[in-house]
Design a protein around this motif. Structure first.
Motif, PDB file in Angstrom:
ATOM      1  N   ALA A 136       0.842  -1.195   0.000  1.00 43.31           N
ATOM      2  CA  ALA A 136       0.000   0.000   0.000  1.00 43.31           C
ATOM      3  C   ALA A 136       0.876   1.243   0.000  1.00 43.31           C
ATOM      4  CB  ALA A 136      -0.917   0.029   1.226  1.00 43.31           C
ATOM      5  N   LEU A 137       0.294   2.337  -0.474  1.00 46.40           N
ATOM      6  CA  LEU A 137       0.970   3.633  -0.493  1.00 46.40           C
ATOM      7  C   LEU A 137      -0.006   4.657   0.062  1.00 46.40           C
ATOM      8  CD1 LEU A 137       3.373   5.418  -1.374  1.00 46.40           C
ATOM      9  CD2 LEU A 137       2.352   5.524  -3.655  1.00 46.40           C
ATOM     10  N   GLN A 138       0.357   5.278   1.188  1.00 48.67           N
ATOM     11  CA  GLN A 138      -0.549   6.197   1.856  1.00 48.67           C
ATOM     12  C   GLN A 138       0.141   7.517   2.175  1.00 48.67           C
ATOM     13  OE1 GLN A 138      -1.911   4.059   5.317  1.00 48.67           O
ATOM     14  NE2 GLN A 138      -3.322   2.770   4.154  1.00 48.67           N
ATOM     15  N   LYS A 139      -0.646   8.593   2.150  1.00 54.67           N
ATOM     16  CA  LYS A 139      -0.112   9.907   2.505  1.00 54.67           C
ATOM     17  C   LYS A 139      -0.417  10.193   3.968  1.00 54.67           C
ATOM     18  CE  LYS A 139       0.224  14.628   0.772  1.00 54.67           C
ATOM     19  NZ  LYS A 139      -0.234  15.585  -0.260  1.00 54.67           N
ATOM     20  N   SER A 140       0.617  10.593   4.727  1.00 55.57           N
ATOM     21  CA  SER A 140       0.470  10.881   6.145  1.00 55.57           C
ATOM     22  C   SER A 140       1.192  12.180   6.455  1.00 55.57           C
ATOM     23  CB  SER A 140       1.054   9.743   6.987  1.00 55.57           C
ATOM     24  OG  SER A 140       0.982  10.056   8.359  1.00 55.57           O
ATOM     25  N   GLU A 141       0.423  13.235   6.731  1.00 50.34           N
ATOM     26  CA  GLU A 141       0.978  14.570   6.990  1.00 50.34           C
ATOM     27  C   GLU A 141       1.872  15.001   5.823  1.00 50.34           C
ATOM     28  OE1 GLU A 141       2.787  14.574  10.848  1.00 50.34           O
ATOM     29  OE2 GLU A 141       0.898  14.254  11.892  1.00 50.34           O
ATOM     30  N   ASN A 142       3.191  15.186   6.081  1.00 52.75           N
ATOM     31  CA  ASN A 142       4.077  15.683   5.037  1.00 52.75           C
ATOM     32  C   ASN A 142       4.900  14.581   4.374  1.00 52.75           C
ATOM     33  OD1 ASN A 142       3.292  18.376   5.494  1.00 52.75           O
ATOM     34  ND2 ASN A 142       4.747  18.560   7.189  1.00 52.75           N
ATOM     35  N   VAL A 143       4.562  13.323   4.651  1.00 54.49           N
ATOM     36  CA  VAL A 143       5.333  12.234   4.060  1.00 54.49           C
ATOM     37  C   VAL A 143       4.397  11.215   3.418  1.00 54.49           C
ATOM     38  CG1 VAL A 143       7.204  12.465   5.731  1.00 54.49           C
ATOM     39  CG2 VAL A 143       5.333  10.849   6.183  1.00 54.49           C
ATOM     40  N   LEU A 144       4.985  10.393   2.555  1.00 52.59           N
ATOM     41  CA  LEU A 144       4.271   9.269   1.966  1.00 52.59           C
ATOM     42  C   LEU A 144       4.764   8.003   2.658  1.00 52.59           C
ATOM     43  CD1 LEU A 144       4.507  10.376  -1.739  1.00 52.59           C
ATOM     44  CD2 LEU A 144       2.367   9.912  -0.568  1.00 52.59           C
ATOM     45  N   GLU A 145       3.854   7.175   3.087  1.00 59.34           N
ATOM     46  CA  GLU A 145       4.211   5.936   3.758  1.00 59.34           C
ATOM     47  C   GLU A 145       4.053   4.766   2.789  1.00 59.34           C
ATOM     48  OE1 GLU A 145       1.882   5.556   7.283  1.00 59.34           O
ATOM     49  OE2 GLU A 145       3.130   6.958   8.422  1.00 59.34           O
ATOM     50  N   VAL A 146       5.174   4.089   2.545  1.00 60.10           N
ATOM     51  CA  VAL A 146       5.167   2.925   1.669  1.00 60.10           C
ATOM     52  C   VAL A 146       5.126   1.682   2.556  1.00 60.10           C
ATOM     53  CG1 VAL A 146       6.328   1.733  -0.210  1.00 60.10           C
ATOM     54  CG2 VAL A 146       6.562   4.219   0.017  1.00 60.10           C
ATOM     55  N   LYS A 147       4.009   0.986   2.542  1.00 60.43           N
ATOM     56  CA  LYS A 147       3.852  -0.198   3.374  1.00 60.43           C
ATOM     57  C   LYS A 147       4.279  -1.431   2.574  1.00 60.43           C
ATOM     58  CE  LYS A 147       0.239   1.745   6.315  1.00 60.43           C
ATOM     59  NZ  LYS A 147      -1.090   1.544   6.942  1.00 60.43           N
ATOM     60  N   THR A 148       5.161  -2.224   3.175  1.00 63.68           N
ATOM     61  CA  THR A 148       5.725  -3.374   2.483  1.00 63.68           C
ATOM     62  C   THR A 148       5.753  -4.591   3.391  1.00 63.68           C
ATOM     63  OG1 THR A 148       8.058  -3.205   3.148  1.00 63.68           O
ATOM     64  CG2 THR A 148       7.307  -1.684   1.438  1.00 63.68           C
ATOM     65  N   THR A 149       6.153  -5.707   2.821  1.00 60.70           N
ATOM     66  CA  THR A 149       6.305  -6.936   3.587  1.00 60.70           C
ATOM     67  C   THR A 149       7.516  -6.876   4.507  1.00 60.70           C
ATOM     68  OG1 THR A 149       7.501  -7.852   1.694  1.00 60.70           O
ATOM     69  CG2 THR A 149       5.164  -8.401   1.895  1.00 60.70           C
ATOM     70  N   GLN A 150       8.356  -5.866   4.335  1.00 62.92           N
ATOM     71  CA  GLN A 150       9.523  -5.703   5.197  1.00 62.92           C
ATOM     72  C   GLN A 150       9.380  -4.514   6.148  1.00 62.92           C
ATOM     73  OE1 GLN A 150      13.476  -6.012   3.654  1.00 62.92           O
ATOM     74  NE2 GLN A 150      12.905  -7.381   1.987  1.00 62.92           N
ATOM     75  N   GLY A 151       8.215  -3.907   6.202  1.00 59.27           N
ATOM     76  CA  GLY A 151       8.009  -2.793   7.111  1.00 59.27           C
ATOM     77  C   GLY A 151       7.464  -1.568   6.408  1.00 59.27           C
ATOM     78  N   VAL A 152       7.440  -0.448   7.132  1.00 62.11           N
ATOM     79  CA  VAL A 152       6.924   0.816   6.594  1.00 62.11           C
ATOM     80  C   VAL A 152       8.103   1.727   6.260  1.00 62.11           C
ATOM     81  CG1 VAL A 152       5.492   2.839   7.051  1.00 62.11           C
ATOM     82  CG2 VAL A 152       4.820   0.604   7.959  1.00 62.11           C
ATOM     83  N   TYR A 153       8.077   2.304   5.060  1.00 66.30           N
ATOM     84  CA  TYR A 153       9.154   3.173   4.602  1.00 66.30           C
ATOM     85  C   TYR A 153       8.598   4.573   4.357  1.00 66.30           C
ATOM     86  CZ  TYR A 153      11.917  -1.052   3.662  1.00 66.30           C
ATOM     87  OH  TYR A 153      12.605  -2.230   3.781  1.00 66.30           O
ATOM     88  N   PRO A 154       8.771   5.517   5.273  1.00 67.73           N
ATOM     89  CA  PRO A 154       8.348   6.898   5.022  1.00 67.73           C
ATOM     90  C   PRO A 154       9.289   7.558   4.010  1.00 67.73           C
ATOM     91  CG  PRO A 154       8.619   6.450   7.379  1.00 67.73           C
ATOM     92  CD  PRO A 154       9.284   5.338   6.646  1.00 67.73           C
ATOM     93  N   ALA A 155       8.735   8.365   3.127  1.00 67.92           N
ATOM     94  CA  ALA A 155       9.544   9.031   2.107  1.00 67.92           C
ATOM     95  C   ALA A 155       8.973  10.415   1.821  1.00 67.92           C
ATOM     96  CB  ALA A 155       9.574   8.199   0.828  1.00 67.92           C
ATOM     97  N   SER A 156       9.853  11.354   1.521  1.00 71.32           N
ATOM     98  CA  SER A 156       9.407  12.699   1.153  1.00 71.32           C
ATOM     99  C   SER A 156       8.778  12.705  -0.230  1.00 71.32           C
ATOM    100  CB  SER A 156      10.599  13.668   1.197  1.00 71.32           C
ATOM    101  OG  SER A 156      11.170  13.709   2.486  1.00 71.32           O
ATOM    102  N   ALA A 157       9.258  11.849  -1.114  1.00 73.99           N
ATOM    103  CA  ALA A 157       8.713  11.749  -2.474  1.00 73.99           C
ATOM    104  C   ALA A 157       8.826  10.308  -2.942  1.00 73.99           C
ATOM    105  CB  ALA A 157       9.463  12.677  -3.420  1.00 73.99           C
ATOM    106  N   VAL A 158       7.924   9.919  -3.835  1.00 75.82           N
ATOM    107  CA  VAL A 158       7.897   8.548  -4.345  1.00 75.82           C
ATOM    108  C   VAL A 158       7.783   8.571  -5.862  1.00 75.82           C
ATOM    109  CG1 VAL A 158       6.590   6.386  -4.439  1.00 75.82           C
ATOM    110  CG2 VAL A 158       6.891   7.560  -2.254  1.00 75.82           C
ATOM    111  N   ILE A 159       8.566   7.734  -6.518  1.00 77.54           N
ATOM    112  CA  ILE A 159       8.421   7.495  -7.953  1.00 77.54           C
ATOM    113  C   ILE A 159       7.924   6.066  -8.132  1.00 77.54           C
ATOM    114  CG2 ILE A 159       9.631   7.182 -10.145  1.00 77.54           C
ATOM    115  CD1 ILE A 159      11.518   9.405  -9.360  1.00 77.54           C
ATOM    116  N   LEU A 160       6.805   5.918  -8.828  1.00 75.18           N
ATOM    117  CA  LEU A 160       6.280   4.590  -9.139  1.00 75.18           C
ATOM    118  C   LEU A 160       6.842   4.148 -10.487  1.00 75.18           C
ATOM    119  CD1 LEU A 160       2.510   4.532  -8.135  1.00 75.18           C
ATOM    120  CD2 LEU A 160       4.373   3.239  -7.131  1.00 75.18           C
ATOM    121  N   ALA A 161       7.635   3.088 -10.469  1.00 78.33           N
ATOM    122  CA  ALA A 161       8.222   2.570 -11.701  1.00 78.33           C
ATOM    123  C   ALA A 161       7.951   1.074 -11.781  1.00 78.33           C
ATOM    124  CB  ALA A 161       9.726   2.857 -11.716  1.00 78.33           C
ATOM    125  N   VAL A 162       6.679   0.737 -11.645  1.00 75.85           N
ATOM    126  CA  VAL A 162       6.296  -0.669 -11.481  1.00 75.85           C
ATOM    127  C   VAL A 162       5.753  -1.319 -12.748  1.00 75.85           C
ATOM    128  CG1 VAL A 162       5.844  -0.393  -9.036  1.00 75.85           C
ATOM    129  CG2 VAL A 162       4.011   0.037 -10.651  1.00 75.85           C
TER     130      VAL A 162
END
Length: 230
Positions: A136-162
């Motif tokens: 999943a990919l969710q927006k939380s306040e000023n960051v984007l939270e990338v939810k994965t099978t290895q945990g949650v990865y907060p990021a300032s910006a995300v590029i989807l290259a899937v």
């Protein structure tokens, strides 16, 4: 489970994801860049492209060759973007031109392309996390939270290259479209660009492996010409 913060998160470690990571670090060396890849290693599809040779691009970029809703933006993109040949040459990968404009690595081996871009990304300090399936990919306040099978990865910006639905076995299964829609983006119905034709095997078997410039017609059983292409 882990939490890992990065400036730029790139979901997908294929050709576009690796290229985006390299370009980002070349333009902004001070930022942190991380690639998340669901497979055991990055660049799996690169090795299968161009019959194992990896077509890097085409030197014939006349606008008449581009169609669809994004065609009008092509001219600006080309003027603002470094050519594929120079991009790879700066990584130490030399290229060769074919008569039709196709660009291939001088070695004629897709492995050379993957090694060049993968090693360059590592040398620039790009972090690569494999066997990491994004759920999943969710927006939380000023960051984007990338939810994965290895945990949650907060990021300032995300590029989807899937990728789209083209190759589910390599990771391109269309799952990213639902993430985008949940964030409020709109999507258009996807359609396959390359599809198989069911034919009489005896008719086409002798043509296997042959590539020539030609006009091809698709004809129905009743003799109606359904489409033509060159």
């Amino acid at each position: 489970m882990q939490t890992y913060t990065t400036d730029l998160m790139i979901i997908g470690g294929g050709a576009s994801g690796l290229a985006a990571a390299v370009a980002a670090k070349q333009l902004y060396p001070e930022i942190s860049v991380t690639i998340l890849e669901r497979n055991a290693r990055v660049g799996k599809k690169i090795l299968a492209t161009g019959n194992g040779r990896c077509n890097l691009g085409n030197t014939n970029q006349d606008l008449e060759h581009y169609h669809g809703s994004f065609a009008e933006q092509c001219k600006k993109i080309f003027s603002d973007t470094q050519s594929a040949e120079i991009f790879f040459q700066n990584m130490g990968l030399l290229s060769r031109h074919e008569t039709d404009g196709r660009l291939y690595p001088l070695s004629n081996q897709a492995t050379s392309v993957l090694d060049a871009i993968r090693f360059t990304a590592q040398q620039l300090g790009v972090s690569i996390v494999c066997d990491c399936d994004v759920t999943a990919l969710q927006k939380s306040e000023n960051v984007l939270e990338v939810k994965t099978t290895q945990g949650v990865y907060p990021a300032s910006a995300v590029i989807l290259a899937v990728g789209g639905f083209a190759a589910p076995k390599t990771g391109s299964d269309g799952s990213a479209f639902s993430w985008l829609e949940q964030l409020g983006h709109t999507t258009v119905p996807t359609k396959p660009a390359l599809v198989p034709f069911y034919t009489e095997p005896k008719l086409v078997h002798p043509l296997k492996g042959i590539r020539i410039p030609a006009e091809v017609s698709a004809v129905s059983e009743s003799g109606t010409v359904l489409a033509k292409d060159t």
